[in-house]
Write an enzyme that holds these catalytic residues in place. Structure first.
Site, PDB file in Angstrom:
ATOM      1  N   PRO A 251       0.837  -1.205   0.000  1.00  0.00           N
ATOM      2  CA  PRO A 251       0.000   0.000   0.000  1.00  0.00           C
ATOM      3  C   PRO A 251       0.873   1.256   0.000  1.00  0.00           C
ATOM      4  CG  PRO A 251      -0.141  -1.132   2.125  1.00  0.00           C
ATOM      5  CD  PRO A 251       0.729  -1.978   1.239  1.00  0.00           C
ATOM      6  N   GLU A 252       0.642   2.112  -0.990  1.00  0.00           N
ATOM      7  CA  GLU A 252       1.387   3.365  -1.046  1.00  0.00           C
ATOM      8  C   GLU A 252       0.456   4.499  -0.626  1.00  0.00           C
ATOM      9  OE1 GLU A 252       4.505   4.092  -3.443  1.00  0.00           O
ATOM     10  OE2 GLU A 252       4.636   2.154  -4.427  1.00  0.00           O
TER      11      GLU A 252
ATOM     12  N   HIS B 276      -5.457 -13.833   9.462  1.00  0.00           N
ATOM     13  CA  HIS B 276      -4.576 -12.672   9.375  1.00  0.00           C
ATOM     14  C   HIS B 276      -5.222 -11.401   9.927  1.00  0.00           C
ATOM     15  CE1 HIS B 276      -1.814 -15.116   7.176  1.00  0.00           C
ATOM     16  NE2 HIS B 276      -2.677 -15.342   6.212  1.00  0.00           N
TER      17      HIS B 276
ATOM     18  N   ARG C  25      24.569  16.419  -2.666  1.00  0.00           N
ATOM     19  CA  ARG C  25      24.221  14.997  -2.531  1.00  0.00           C
ATOM     20  C   ARG C  25      24.576  14.257  -3.817  1.00  0.00           C
ATOM     21  NH1 ARG C  25      19.859  13.983   1.139  1.00  0.00           N
ATOM     22  NH2 ARG C  25      20.267  11.805   0.658  1.00  0.00           N
TER      23      ARG C  25
END
Ligand SMILES: [Zn+2]
Length: 272
Positions: free
Chosen positions: A2-3, A92, A153
């Site tokens: 899940p995002e 679950h 960076r």
């Protein structure tokens, strides 16, 4: 996995069932989630409390009560659904929140990487939240922000974009999609990208996530209260998962190679 769009869609879907209602009972069937769940603490802090609002911060859902908040993270395979007391329990189904309106909020998480944590105020100072970067739809997230945090960076820009201290909720799929939309190579050194190009990237991140949340809205009912196992969204993706196929923009072959162990899809012709 899940995002952010799934988490935001879940939030919107469960809101009408939980906000303004009091917790009647808490059931912890398996405390062995990412962090051990203290059933006694959950009972003590939550029972009788009203849920005032449900906020999303990154991929966390925050169930705010007057005495603190319940932090829920869906991990790799978690889902939250609204069921009733009589709904059969799956092996679950690890955590239930029963509300005084008869609705039951149930966490299912086969791989148990999800987390359920109670925290007292100030909620946003909790160690899981305090280092999080801005939300993609917040004005604090901008091309200027990406430009500033990336100076000096040498990490590839895709890794910078997936760093939750830089911006929250940009997982692998959406990082691939946003970089394609912005025409930026995922492998380019973050510190060598101009502010102008970062502005395009910030806009692409917002657009890609907004489109996914919008798509989620159409499957919202199935996602949260449908029968069977809740699936994640079928996205209309423009680059992710398309290795060997033709780029939608230029027709060249889409390539894939790992970057930091995550599948990275790109068009060598459109992205520089
Ligand atoms: Zn292309």
């Amino acid at each position: 996995v899940p995002e952010l769009p799934e988490v935001e869609t879940t939030r919107r879907a469960i809101l009408p069932y939980v906000v303004g209602h009091r917790v009647a009972d808490v059931v912890v069937r398996d405390p062995r989630l990412r962090y051990g769940v203290d059933a006694e603490e959950m009972q003590r802090e939550l029972c009788g409390r009203r849920i005032d609002t449900v906020e999303r911060r990154g991929k966390y859902l925050l169930f705010h009560c007057e005495n603190g908040a319940l932090l829920v993270h869906l991990g790799m395979s978690g889902s939250l659904r609204i069921v009733t007391k009589r709904s059969p329990v799956d092996k679950h189904d690890h955590f239930d929140l029963l509300l005084d309106n008869g609705c039951l909020l149930r966490l299912r998480d086969p791989r148990r990487f999800g987390s359920i944590v109670w925290t007292h105020p100030p909620v946003h100072c909790h160690r899981l939240l305090r280092h999080l970067g801005p939300e993609p739809d917040n004005e604090a997230f901008s091309g200027r922000h990406l430009f500033d945090v990336s100076r000096g960076r040498t990490v590839p820009v895709k890794q910078l974009l997936m760093d939750s201290q830089v911006v929250v909720g940009v997982g692998n799929i959406y990082a691939n999609e946003a970089l394609f939309a912005a025409g930026i190579s995922p492998f380019r050194q973050a510190g060598k990208i101009s502010e102008f190009r970062y502005e395009r990237l910030a806009q692409a991140v917002r657009a890609v996530l907004a489109r996914a949340i919008e798509a989620g809205g159409t499957t919202l009912r199935d996602f949260v209260s449908g029968e069977g196992s809740p699936g994640y969204f079928q996205q209309r993706l423009r680059i992710y998962g398309r290795a060997g196929e033709s780029c939608f923009v230029c027709g060249h072959v889409v390539k894939c190679r790992p970057l930091g162990q995550r599948a990275t899809y790109y068009c060598g012709h459109c992205q520089h």
